[in-house]
Design an enzyme around this catalytic site. Structure first.
Site, PDB file in Angstrom:
ATOM      1  N   ARG A   6       0.812  -1.208   0.000  1.00 20.15           N
ATOM      2  CA  ARG A   6       0.000   0.000   0.000  1.00 20.15           C
ATOM      3  C   ARG A   6       0.856   1.273   0.000  1.00 20.15           C
ATOM      4  NH1 ARG A   6      -2.492  -4.169   0.958  1.00 20.15           N
ATOM      5  NH2 ARG A   6      -4.750  -4.381   0.767  1.00 20.15           N
ATOM      6  N   ASP A  13     -15.612   6.586  12.269  1.00 22.77           N
ATOM      7  CA  ASP A  13     -14.503   5.803  11.738  1.00 22.77           C
ATOM      8  C   ASP A  13     -13.382   6.752  11.358  1.00 22.77           C
ATOM      9  OD1 ASP A  13     -14.536   2.647  10.575  1.00 22.77           O
ATOM     10  OD2 ASP A  13     -12.924   3.923   9.828  1.00 22.77           O
TER      11      ASP A  13
END
Length: 288
Positions: free
Chosen positions: A46, A155
């Site tokens: 990533r 979140d």
């Protein structure tokens, strides 16, 4: 013969062990999430993706860009990539049964009809958990007509929050939802299903970094918190800090539900263990 400059362009950037360790420490300080050595492939992949998108030729250049980015946008993109969001409707349903059969009846025993009940889902991921809570309250808590319920879902990942607000879910996310509830609260949307507008509007979605005090300072007066399968990504220090944050966010007598593999007793002594017929949960002591 290929020119040296052309040759350099064909060489793909790599993440060294030193780079991985440096990034791991930085990400931990910013989010409280600690990547074990076993996660290195996941992290490297990533990181390389973000390096490519940002045009950085090497980790050193990218890391410098990351630290001087005052907007925080690149860090947010990394957070969105690095966090795992695996969830579905009615996951660990026994805790929802505990909510309507044991937790909420205990809470309202100290309240007057018409008063507000506040519930916090953290992390909310793509919305399956908070929407499951809303459906469960409507279906299985008879006293919902007598109390005002506020449902907040948070979140750290802005991408999943956008998806949660849209309220569109795959068949896989809905596989454990009874057919009658699927028909009552969802309508077909191509190959997926969309939650009805009334339920979508019943949940307030917010972006919160649990490791950042400025983000959580205003989160107070909750009666019930669901924080399931998040603390397993933290180290011991970050877990204790999270426990203190949740303790401050709860009203006296409020409850927190953790994931089935998590135990508050091994994290903090602030909470009391409550063993209900449906589940083991943790309670902030009642003052006085």
């Amino acid at each position: 013969m290929m020119a040296a400059t052309d040759l350099r362009k064909t060489v793909q950037p790599q993440i060294s062990l030193e780079d991985f360790l440096k990034f791991r420490e930085y990400f931990y300080r910013r989010t409280g999430i600690f990547f074990e050595d076993s996660k290195r492939y996941f992290v490297d992949k990533r990181l390389l993706e973000r390096m490519q998108r940002s045009g950085a030729d090497c980790f050193r250049d990218y890391f410098m860009q990351l630290r001087i980015d005052l907007s925080g946008e690149e860090m947010q993109q990394l957070v969105n990539l690095m966090t795992v969001n695996e969830t579905y409707f009615l996951r660990e349903e026994y805790q929802f049964r505990c909510m309507v059969r044991s937790i909420l009846p205990d809470i309202i025993s100290r309240r007057q009809p018409g008063e507000r009940i506040r519930i916090w889902s953290m992390p909310s991921s793509t919305g399956e958990e908070p929407y499951s809570i809303a459906i469960y309250l409507l279906e299985y808590w008879p006293d919902i007509e007598h109390y005002e319920v506020e449902l907040v879902a948070s979140d750290i990942d802005t991408a999943v929050l956008r998806q949660a607000r849209q309220g569109v879910f795959s068949r896989r996310s809905l596989q454990y939802l009874p057919i009658d509830l699927l028909a009552r609260y969802f309508t077909p949307c191509g190959n997926d299903y969309r939650l009805n507008a009334e339920l979508r509007e019943s949940v307030q979605f917010t972006r919160v970094n649990l490791h950042e005090p400025a983000d959580t300072r205003d989160y107070r007066d909750f009666d019930l918190i669901f924080c399931r399968n998040l603390l397993i990504y933290f180290d011991d220090l970050s877990r204790r800090q999270a426990a203190e944050t949740f303790f401050d966010a709860l009203n006296p007598g409020g409850y927190i539900c953790l994931g089935h593999s998590e135990s508050m007793s091994r994290i903090s002594s602030l909470f009391q263990v409550r063993k209900f017929p449906e589940a083991i949960v943790y309670q902030k002591p009642i003052e006085g």
